[in-house]
Write a protein that holds these residues in place. Structure first.
Motif, short mmCIF file in Angstrom:
data_model
loop_
_atom_site.label_atom_id
_atom_site.label_comp_id
_atom_site.label_asym_id
_atom_site.label_seq_id
_atom_site.Cartn_x
_atom_site.Cartn_y
_atom_site.Cartn_z
N HIS A 21 0.83 -1.20 0.00
CA HIS A 21 0.00 0.00 0.00
C HIS A 21 0.87 1.25 0.00
O HIS A 21 0.49 2.27 -0.57
N ASP A 23 1.90 4.25 1.30
CA ASP A 23 1.41 5.61 1.06
C ASP A 23 2.54 6.57 0.75
O ASP A 23 2.40 7.49 -0.07
N GLN A 26 3.41 6.39 -2.88
CA GLN A 26 2.41 7.04 -3.71
C GLN A 26 2.54 8.56 -3.63
O GLN A 26 2.37 9.26 -4.62
N GLU A 56 -8.31 4.73 -15.65
CA GLU A 56 -7.54 3.99 -14.66
C GLU A 56 -8.45 3.54 -13.54
O GLU A 56 -9.05 4.37 -12.84
N ASP A 57 -8.57 2.24 -13.33
CA ASP A 57 -9.28 1.74 -12.17
C ASP A 57 -8.27 1.43 -11.07
O ASP A 57 -7.06 1.64 -11.24
N SER A 58 -8.74 0.91 -9.95
CA SER A 58 -7.85 0.67 -8.82
C SER A 58 -6.79 -0.38 -9.14
O SER A 58 -5.64 -0.26 -8.70
N GLU A 59 -7.14 -1.40 -9.91
CA GLU A 59 -6.17 -2.43 -10.26
C GLU A 59 -5.10 -1.87 -11.20
O GLU A 59 -3.91 -2.18 -11.05
N ARG A 61 -4.11 1.24 -11.31
CA ARG A 61 -3.25 2.10 -10.48
C ARG A 61 -2.30 1.27 -9.65
O ARG A 61 -1.13 1.63 -9.46
N ARG A 62 -2.79 0.13 -9.13
CA ARG A 62 -1.91 -0.73 -8.32
C ARG A 62 -0.75 -1.23 -9.16
O ARG A 62 0.42 -1.19 -8.71
N THR A 65 1.74 1.65 -10.04
CA THR A 65 2.57 2.02 -8.88
C THR A 65 3.60 0.94 -8.60
O THR A 65 4.77 1.23 -8.34
#
Length: 485
Positions: A21, A23, A26, A56-59, A61-62, A65
């Motif tokens: 995660h 932060d 990010q 861009e969905d959450s996946e 973006r994951r 990153t």
């Protein structure tokens, strides 16, 4: 378990991955920027930036990153102001700091250890286990180290028993390392049948030099297979146009367990070189008798090391047949003092070859430097990057490039369906001569110019920004009047 301490970079990478995660990472990552592809220039745009129209969905973006956090491991491409746009992973990727650290550790062991072989032998067996895990082999005994794909394929082919009138089935776009190994059998009365794949898709052209090249399945091969077919040789993913062939379906239809060949086994021999390290591989699901691959492409290792997988069923079928080159590693009754003794009558004693697993194909002196590099990168690939995430990341990049090529009117010459194309390869239907000269003049852009056009191939270190930069290169080439095939 790993038989050596992990290096600092590996520990750092694993720590970063476990804290996925993150932060702080990010917050420090360059903000997402929408960059118009029509205005893209080499060097412009933010890392991880979107192309116009991409949601861009959450996946997504994951993944962005995650892979952006590992880009620094490839110094050739990682600086934001780098003038190198490296899109040639299918040929040989740029090296990375995980490999560099492993090679440095190898050199240090050679300098300061009085028994370096003990370290390297332990690394060899750990790497064998990691390779078995990477391709989901039954166990580590099914894996032999080779010099490269050629040696692996040739060793297995040379072990088979042939009769005049037997035939093997190959694709017209298969890699030369596969083709020439089989063609050498023609002097023994073996027919080598050639399956045409160029033009299977829409827009088919001449003999392999025009039109779209499609992936093959069992129905494609069926007209070429008969009661004298002994083997089928093909890549799971082709180097040529990125075709992803239905090897599992072919094995099910014609392989040793299919019962579709009058009780005679057809052995499927696969080249995995463009598959391993780019996407998950499961040789048991593929149902192949054997598979070979080099480790210098998807697994990022120095050249000079490959692997051969031999299924337990194929090893049993081969029996005591010797490989073309017999090393002492292949001998089961090797004397402890390494002196090969004779019998009482003055002749040589009986030689018992290893019949279990793949070790009869392995040479005693292999590249131990390559082994320790492979050990390090396999850990990184399996435990940090993750094969499924690598495939998803690469598929996103090729999908974005395909979309932009469609907008520009540039045809793609490989399969378009996700299940039939490589995750990392796009072949653009552009005039090789004109575009090759343009890219050489431009400098900094690394792709493969082949008979079809431009082969673009991505690695874990590539980003959406790289796609954006390359689209800008294409737009400027089109503006110069360079031709589309």
């Amino acid at each position: 378990m790993v038989s050596r301490p992990l290096g600092p970079l590996e520990n750092k990478a694993i720590a970063e991955h476990n804290h996925h995660h993150h932060d702080d990472l990010q917050n420090n990552t360059s903000h997402t920027t929408t960059l118009s592809a029509s205005k893209a220039q080499v060097g412009e745009g933010q890392e991880g930036g979107e192309l116009d129209g991409e949601a861009e969905d959450s996946e997504t973006r994951r993944l962005s990153t995650k892979f952006q956090s590992h880009r620094h491991l490839v110094p050739l491409v990682s600086p934001p102001d780098s003038d190198v746009l490296f899109l040639n992973a299918a040929s040989a990727p740029p090296s990375n700091l995980v490999i560099h650290e492993a090679i440095t550790r190898y050199s240090s062991t050679a300098l300061y250890s009085s028994t370096p072989q003990l370290h390297w032998q332990a690394a060899r067996e750990d790497t064998r286990r990691l390779l078995a895990r990477c391709i989901n082999a039954e166990d580590a005994a099914t894996i032999a180290f080779t010099r490269d794909t050629t040696e692996g394929l040739g060793g297995f082919i040379g072990c088979l028993r042939w009769e005049r009138g037997d035939n093997v089935v190959l694709l017209d776009t298969e890699h030369p390392n596969q083709v020439y190994g089989w063609l050498a059998l023609r002097e023994r009365g073996v027919e080598v049948r050639r399956v045409r794949t160029a033009g299977l898709g829409e827009g088919g052209g001449g003999d392999g030099d025009g039109g779209r090249i499609d992936a093959v399945d069992a129905e494609t091969l069926r007209p070429y297979v008969d009661h004298r077919t002994r083997a089928i040789g093909l890549s799971t993913i082709s180097f040529d146009a990125g075709q992803r062939h239905d090897v599992a379906g072919i094995s099910a239809a014609f392989g040793s367990s299919s019962n579709n060949n009058n009780g005679r086994d057809i052995l499927v021999l696969a080249d995995l070189t463009q598959h391993v390290g780019f996407a998950p591989v499961d040789v048991q699901r593929l149902g192949v008798a054997a598979a070979a691959f080099s480790l210098h492409k998807g697994l990022n290792c120095p050249t000079g090391l490959g692997a051969l997988y031999v299924s337990p069923a194929a090893a049993a079928a081969i029996g005591s047949a010797p490989p073309p080159i017999v090393s002492m590693s292949a001998v089961k009754n090797l004397p402890a003092d390494l002196v090969v003794r004779g019998e009482g009558g003055g002749g040589w004693g009986e030689v018992e070859l290893r019949e279990e697993g793949a070790r009869r194909f392995e040479h005693a002196n292999l590249s131990l430097l390559g082994v320790v590099a492979a050990q390090a990168y396999l850990r990184f690939y399996l435990e940090v990057l993750g094969p499924e995430d690598v495939e998803a990341h690469l598929c996103r990049l090729t999908g974005l490039l395909a979309r932009e090529c469609g907008r520009l009117g540039i045809p793609l010459l490989g399969p378009r369906e996700a299940g039939r194309r490589a995750p990392h390869i796009c072949v653009l239907g552009l005039d090789p001569e004109g575009w090759g000269a343009y890219l050489r003049e431009l400098g900094g852009v690394r792709v493969t110019v082949n008979r079809l056009g431009l082969r673009v191939s991505f690695g874990f270190y590539n980003s959406v920004r790289d796609v954006t930069r390359f689209v800008g290169v294409l737009e400027r080439g089109l503006a110069k009047g360079l031709s589309v095939r």
